[in-house]
Enzyme design. Structure first.
Site, PDB file in Angstrom:
ATOM      1  N   ASP A 458       0.744  -1.184   0.176  1.00  0.00           N
ATOM      2  CA  ASP A 458      -0.043  -0.113  -0.109  1.00  0.00           C
ATOM      3  C   ASP A 458       0.783   1.167   0.179  1.00  0.00           C
ATOM      4  OD1 ASP A 458      -2.444  -0.645   0.034  1.00  0.00           O
ATOM      5  OD2 ASP A 458      -2.970  -0.228   2.090  1.00  0.00           O
ATOM      6  N   THR A 460      -0.437   4.763   1.489  1.00  0.00           N
ATOM      7  CA  THR A 460      -0.559   5.541   2.716  1.00  0.00           C
ATOM      8  C   THR A 460      -0.281   4.691   3.822  1.00  0.00           C
ATOM      9  OG1 THR A 460      -2.326   6.394   1.216  1.00  0.00           O
ATOM     10  CG2 THR A 460      -2.315   6.874   3.476  1.00  0.00           C
ATOM     11  N   ASP A 784      -8.882  -4.659   1.936  1.00  0.00           N
ATOM     12  CA  ASP A 784      -7.474  -5.413   1.506  1.00  0.00           C
ATOM     13  C   ASP A 784      -7.645  -6.713   2.170  1.00  0.00           C
ATOM     14  OD1 ASP A 784      -6.192  -3.318   0.493  1.00  0.00           O
ATOM     15  OD2 ASP A 784      -5.569  -2.430   2.570  1.00  0.00           O
TER      16      ASP A 784
END
Length: 1182
Positions: A458, A460, A784
């Site tokens: 990811d 962020t 996710d």
């Protein structure tokens, strides 16, 4: 949907008196209430309590203020309604573990041999001329030695006891560690409740009935409750009901919230109505524990039922578990009960251990046969004696002695230290990884990580700091490169902007004063919202008074953020009956829905598509190229005359917006990330960034991190383009198309959770490169989940991660930092290498000991190394060596080599060269000493001694030299890649040094004072120095071996390969054959039942499977779900595009259902093959 929460005074006084008078409702009432669903539940609440507020009054709580938090009151609630805790399954006692260790076959054989030996030593044959029994019996009565015959048997029993106790203690400490790990995970789980009007976080176990809990997107509900206020709330109840549809919750239609379910969208508040064993999860747990004992009795019966349960499972109405499979239907569908199949390493080790075991068995059988034949031929043929009855006990004693020698050879040959080494290595690594911010939930993930070839990360929070700050703004037609001063913005614009940001955000998001003087303010809640609130504070305004004026109860309707909307909107009702809606979200998406924008005077002006394109070009793209994330804030007024709009029609509602401001939010790259990514690339690991952000921002951050390097031909693409390239005309994913894209893909922007899942699955299943890929994935959001579960290793963020992400993961990063992943890779490779080091050492000892025992026995009819000595050698090389070599700390050099991959053998050519090379040296020395030792040292020969002769100096020297060589070879074994300096970093491992030193001291004690039990006699200082000198020769010989280049030794075999594809196919067929027959009958019956009561069966299967697997797995793995909130382990994830219902027809389901050999025949252990075995295996769904 309006929120009908009425105000009422806090009902929190704690009345004294008898229990029933304390609360207006009993535990049973609440239990019965929570068993009802939707409309039934609503009517029951209305009939019994009037409304939810009535229930709150009876529970003596306030919907607004919550409980008082008075300890007396909380204690009373604990005793009356129970605690929010499900007692874990009882741990095995130490005695039970000792009993399990005793089940080892080789130990049983040894015990039998020892007992027979003991029995015979106490049995003295009546009279009889020992001479007549042959000269072999000579010296039996010498110096009263006959009395000492029992010592050998006793010593064997003693050493068996040591081995058993060590094994049991190891299992016990392993179990204790797991329980500690489990409780740590549980203690870290906190939940937000309201007490005394304050929003606080408390550990899940402290929640009591009557608490008012705040629930939001991503939460795993820790207790049963009834909704008292909700915004757009959707719950995934598949963990309890098996239905993968998200259930919409509202006060009017379905306010029942159940423990163990996941909040997939929205937010709200609930009053807790049942905790612990009284909650729905707890009730099922109780039923299960009751059925636990019966299951043991019905193992046979269960097996076929297990078959049917598993076979029906994939036929869910929404084919949740099979969603990935639909892309390409395979003839065989497999369902696995446990989370993962055997790890790569376990698969290789199992094969290796079996191979070694077979070789050992053959050698030991040969030894016994040769000894017996030699004795019989020598006594009865050569010396021509006849078998006399009085000689029988003496002969039997000989046979027992031969049998013991044979068993000893077997014991030495079988590397029973392997499981011990693996366990110690993994347990040690897991403990140390905690310090490196890796909380390992599944042990094998630690080792799989060492083989990782790709990481999909990811952006962020993982690569960036997740400390968002607004650095640019476009407002009133002006692009400010820094946050503007308040007087630079028109007052009307400022007013609407501040209101929009303050109200249209989760009220749990706050900016708190710094913990330390001079520190940064603390951001609590959603980081993007914190950035916007920070901007409000920079504009010298405050958000809190606005929120106090418009509390959550007054919010008319909330469209919460989710991955398909990519925006959030809040509706307020105006005094004149009209409505105002505030929106915010990704700028490209929100701007598309804007038809007006506030101009320089703060007045709305028309905003056309061409204006939008110009704004994208002049404002948004430059911001994105600076690596900023762009957010658009907008609003819309619904006039009262038009009446109330249809709030369910989102497309109509989220349109005709007026843009207030576009802000650029900076999320700086973590300072240590670029360095960590360089290390990954050097270690042969490809890092890919998968993010929901726009492509320019993603590219800018990827360049800063070093994922994209200038001048290299790598792909950056958006989710839309990615899907166009990998899907065919029917919209199905094709592996061939995917194989053209993924090798070059480095950045995937604007991606949906489904894209991430598709990419991970595609890379894992791909066979395009010569080595199969092992993929690690990081994730923090609920969305996710599918990718985390699909990956070989899933990393969840410990701080920013939702409960759903943590439950789907294998390792939790407690500091949310990418550089911790690099540490995990290092530890994973270290585990693999530690086990290889141990194998290299162990197999050298095995080869030498077996050959010495075998040839010695054949030539001198007596093994030069006695049974007890062999057991001591076994203890050195198993328990102590595994302790010493498995606890080597990792070093940076581990990151300088490429990953091993799935198929690389455990024992490489270099290791094989070392094993055989050292074996040659040791065998030469030992045979020299055995056959010429008496002349070299000028002592009596120890060969051909009578049965109970005292130990000879000769054989003691052989034994001592053997141990010394092992001791120094242990230092050689520290290096497995042919390095020269074997002492490198030896002081960093105090365990290794203390084990080597301890073994040396024990050896001195055994030789000097061991006497008869160890068949040793004290040696002189000269003899000792010679023994040590020969041992040191091992180190010099090691240097000689490492000088031989390995590539010339093509003839050396490698051992311990991973499973090849051909083997997988054969094994699947073989295993499937016996299952079909008895599953066939059950299957037909199952199909009829299936169509009669689809839902009922689903629910039952779901519950049974969930618990059966949790029982099977037990505490072997830290997956053990021993508490209420960690029980519902892995929610059923359905990639969004594939939720369409599909109920199979009879004929179709007939083809689709297939027996599941691996799952039903192997129980907890998984399929017995490494993960490559089932590229399409269906993930378990608890």
């Amino acid at each position: 949907m309006a929120n009908n929460t009425t105000e009422h005074p806090p009902g929190n006084s704690v009345a004294e008196g008898n229990h029933d008078g304390d609360f207006g409702v009993t535990v049973m009432d609440l239990r019965e209430l929570m068993e009802l669903r939707s409309a039934e539940g609503v009517s029951k609440i209305q009939d019994t309590h009037g409304d939810v507020q009535g229930l709150c009054r009876r529970l003596k709580t306030s919907a607004i203020e919550g409980l008082s938090g008075n300890p007396v009151d909380l204690e009373k609630r604990h005793t009356y309604f129970g605690k929010n805790f499900i007692p874990p399954k009882k741990a095995k006692t130490f005695l039970a573990l000792v009993w399990e260790a005793l089940q080892d076959v080789t130990l049983i054989i040894l015990e039998i041999a020892a007992i027979i030996s003991l029995g015979l030593s106490f049995y003295h044959p009546p009279g009889g001329d020992s001479e007549a029994c042959g000269q072999v019996a000579g010296g039996v009565e010498d110096e009263g030695e006959a009395q000492a015959g029992w010592i050998e048997g006793a010593a064997i029993l003693f050493s068996v006891a040591i081995v058993v106790l060590v094994t049991a203690f190891n299992d016990w400490s392993k179990e204790k560690q797991f329980r500690g790990l489990q409780s740590r995970i549980e203690q870290e789980q906190k939940f937000t409740v309201i007490r005394k009007g304050q929003v606080i976080q408390i550990p899940v176990s402290e929640i009591v009935v009557g608490d008012i809990a705040q629930i939001k997107y991503g939460d795993l509900l820790p207790a049963d409750g009834i909704l008292i206020q909700g915004n757009d709330l959707k719950i995934d109840e598949s963990s309890l009901t098996g239905e993968s549809d998200q259930v919409r919750k509202s006060m009017e239609k379905d306010p029942m919230l159940l423990s163990g379910t996941h909040v997939m969208e929205g937010s709200g508040r609930m009053v807790v109505s049942a905790v612990g064993l009284n909650s729905q999860t707890g009730i099922i747990f109780t039923l299960l524990c009751a059925g636990d004992n019966e299951e043991v009795k019905k193992v046979k019966k269960t097996k076929t039922q297990d078959g049917i349960a598993l076979e029906i499972q994939p036929l869910k109405s929404e084919e949740a578990t099979e969603s990935e499979e639909k892309e390409e239907v395979k003839p065989v569908k497999k369902v696995n009960v446990t989370k993962k199949e055997k790890s790569v390493l376990q698969g290789k080790l199992t094969k290796l251990a079996v191979q070694i075991g077979k070789a050992g068995l053959i050698m030991s059988a040969l030894t016994v046969i040769i000894l017996i034949l030699y004795f019989v031929i020598d006594t009865f043929a050569v010396q021509g004696r006849s078998w006399m009855s009085e000689c029988t006990p003496i002969y039997i004693q000989y046979f027992v002695k031969f049998f013991i020698i044979g068993v000893t050879v077997l014991v030495v040959a079988v590397p029973e230290g392997l499981p011990l080494a693996v366990t110690i290595s993994l347990a040690y690594s897991v403990k140390k990884m905690m310090k490196d911010n890796n909380l390992v939930r599944h042990l094998d993930a630690c080792e799989t990580m060492g083989n990782a070839t790709a990481i999909c990360s990811d952006k962020t929070g993982t690569l960036t700091m997740n400390r968002m700050t607004v650095v640019q703004a476009y407002v009133n037609d002006t692009h400010f490169k820094t946050v503007p001063e308040p007087d630079a913005i028109k007052p009307e614009t400022l007013e609407v902007m501040v209101n929009s940001i303050s109200i249209n955000s989760a009220y749990t998001t706050k900016i708190l004063p710094p913990e330390k003087e001079g520190g940064l303010p603390r951001h609590v809640g959603n980081k993007t919202e914190c950035a916007l609130l920070g901007m409000v504070l920079q504009l010298k305004r405050d958000y809190q008074p606005i929120r106090d004026e418009v509390p959550e109860e007054k919010l008319y309707k909330v469209y919460t953020f989710n991955s398909s909307r990519k925006s959030m909107s809040t509706v307020l009702k105006n005094a004149d009956g009209g409505f105002r809606m505030y929106s915010k979200g990704a700028s490209e998406i929100v701007l598309r829905k804007c038809s007006r924008i506030l101009d320089t005077q703060g007045q709305p002006r028309i905003f056309k598509p061409k204006d939008r394109d110009e704004m994208v070009r002049k404002v948004i793209e430059p911001m994105a190229c600076d690596g900023l994330r762009t957010i658009c804030v907008a609003y819309r007024d619904f006039p009262a005359e038009a009446g109330e709009p249809n709030w369910e029609n989102e497309n109509e509602i989220l349109n005709e917006l007026t843009c207030i401001v576009v802000v650029g939010i900076e999320d700086p790259v973590r300072p240590e990330v670029p360095d960590a990514i360089v290390k990954c690339q050097r270690a042969g690991i490809t890092v890919r960034m998968v993010t929901g952000d726009n492509i320019n921002t993603a590219r800018a951050i990827a360049i800063k991190c070093g994922i994209l390097l200038p001048g290299e031909d790598f792909l950056c693409m958006e989710g839309k383009e990615f899907n166009q390239q990998i899907r065919n005309d029917q919209g199905e994913v094709e592996q061939e198309r995917l194989d053209k894209v993924w090798p070059k893909l480095r950045v995937l922007a604007r991606s949906s959770p489904t894209d991430k899942h598709t990419l991970v699955k595609g890379i894992i299943d791909s066979t395009v490169l010569e080595t199969r890929q092992v993929v690690a994935v990081t994730g923090d959001g609920t969305n996710d989940g599918p990718a985390l579960k699909k990956a070989d290793v899933g990393f969840a963020m410990g701080i920013a991660g939702t409960d759903v992400a943590k439950e789907a993961s294998d390792i939790i990063l407690t500091d949310d930092n990418f550089s911790s992943i690099v540490k995990a890779v290092m530890w994973g490779r270290n585990v693999y290498d530690s086990i290889s080091k141990f194998l290299q050492f162990q197999l050298t000892v095995n080869v030498v000991a077996v050959i010495v025992a075998f040839t010695g026995a054949c030539i001198t009819q007596d093994s030069p190394l006695k049974a007890v000595q062999m057991l001591w050698v076994n203890l050195i090389m198993d328990t102590l060596a595994s302790l010493a070599l498995a606890t080597e700390p990792p070093c940076e050099s581990l990151l300088l080599r490429k990953p091993y991959g799935r198929n690389k053998p455990l024992i490489s050519r270099t290791m094989m060269k070392n094993i055989l090379g050292h074996a040659v040296y040791q065998l030469t020395i030992i045979f020299t000493l055995l056959f010429a030792g008496e002349t070299i040292f000028n002592i009596d020969s120890g060969r051909n001694t009578p049965l109970h002769a005292p130990p000879s100096e000769h054989y003691t020297i052989v034994f001592n030299v053997f141990v010394m060589m092992q001791l120094f070879n242990e230092i050689n074994a520290r290096k497995i890649h042919g390095e020269r300096n074997v002492f490198e970093g030896i002081y960093k491992n105090p365990i290794f040094c203390s084990v080597v030193l301890g073994t040396f001291i024990l050896q001195i004690v055994i030789v000097q004072f061991g006497g008869k039990p160890f068949s040793c006699t004290a040696l002189t200082i000269d003899q000792w120095l010679w023994c040590v000198f020969i041992g040191v020769g091992e180190l010099l010989w090691g240097q000689l071996i490492s000088a031989i280049p390995t590539h010339h030794l093509k003839f050396l075999m490698e051992a311990g390969h991973g499973t090849t594809k051909e083997e997988i196919k054969d094994e699947e067929l073989a295993e499937g054959a016996d299952e079909i027959d008895h599953a066939e009958m059950e299957l037909r019956r199952g199909q009829i039942l299936w169509f009669r009561g689809l839902n009922r069966i689903q629910t039952q299967i779901k519950v049974v499977n969930a618990f059966r697997s949790s029982l099977h797995v037990g505490l072997e793995s830290p997956e053990s779900r021993s508490s209420i909130h960690s029980f519902m382990a892995h929610p059923e994830f359905v990639p969004q595009s594939e939720e369409e219902a599909r109920i199979p027809t009879i004929e179709e389901s007939g083809d689709e259902i297939d027996p599941l050999p691996s799952a039903s025949s192997s129980g907890a252990g998984g399929g017995g093959e490494p993960p490559s075995a089932f590229p399409h295996s269906c993930e378990s769904s608890i």
